[in-house]
Design an enzyme around this catalytic site. Sequence first.
Site, PDB file in Angstrom:
ATOM      1  N   PRO A  18       0.803  -1.249   0.000  1.00  0.00           N
ATOM      2  CG  PRO A  18       0.018  -0.974   2.176  1.00  0.00           C
ATOM      3  CD  PRO A  18       0.782  -1.917   1.293  1.00  0.00           C
ATOM      4  CB  CYS A  19       3.205   2.722  -2.371  1.00  0.00           C
ATOM      5  SG  CYS A  19       2.382   2.353  -3.911  1.00  0.00           S
TER       6      CYS A  19
END
Length: 183
Positions: A138-139
Amino acid sequence: MKTNAPPKIPVLAISIGTVEGDFTALFSSQGLVNLLFPGEKSRRTQPTLKRDDVPATWIKKTTEAVQKVLAGRKTAELPPMDLSLGTPFQKRVWSAMQQIPLGEASSYGKIATALEMPKAARAVGAACGANPIPLLIPCHRVLAANGALGGYSGGLDWKKRLLALEGVQTRPNKTAKTVFSHP
DNA sequence: ATCGTCATATGAA
DNA sequence: TTCATATGACGAT
């Protein structure tokens, strides 16, 4: 030797249909290598693997995980991920990002501090940009220190939308600070 | 509040 | 070594 040749690795490309369009998942014999947004094209890979080389469970887990993220829900189980093309530093950053809970946001500086490199915020940002598996890693939950969106490989529109799905409110103005959705 | 500048880590060419 | 980054902190305006 001066440089290493482009590390093209053999993969299998699978299309993942979602309400947002067709993502593309690239699998090596070791796991998920790359996840591409609808319309994106891969490079650094060689589509030489056959369907039999990739366990159906990997594809199933990937499909479910992607669709859950797009629905703003927690991912049950992730497929094995092949991050061998990343540098040691990048792997540490990507690993740290996976620890950000759904509904929360971190910052490049915070991650740098977590890695005991408080001055490496910019390097963390660069590593985020190199993240080969968005959504599952989950950047999009990493913002700038002042709550600004920062950047996103798939386009800021995606980042904004993903955060909204997870209940993280962001201000349109750059002067704003991060706001969390939780009560 | 906005802008310019500098410091700093990492990676590619 | 040089250049480019999805940063951050600071000072001037």
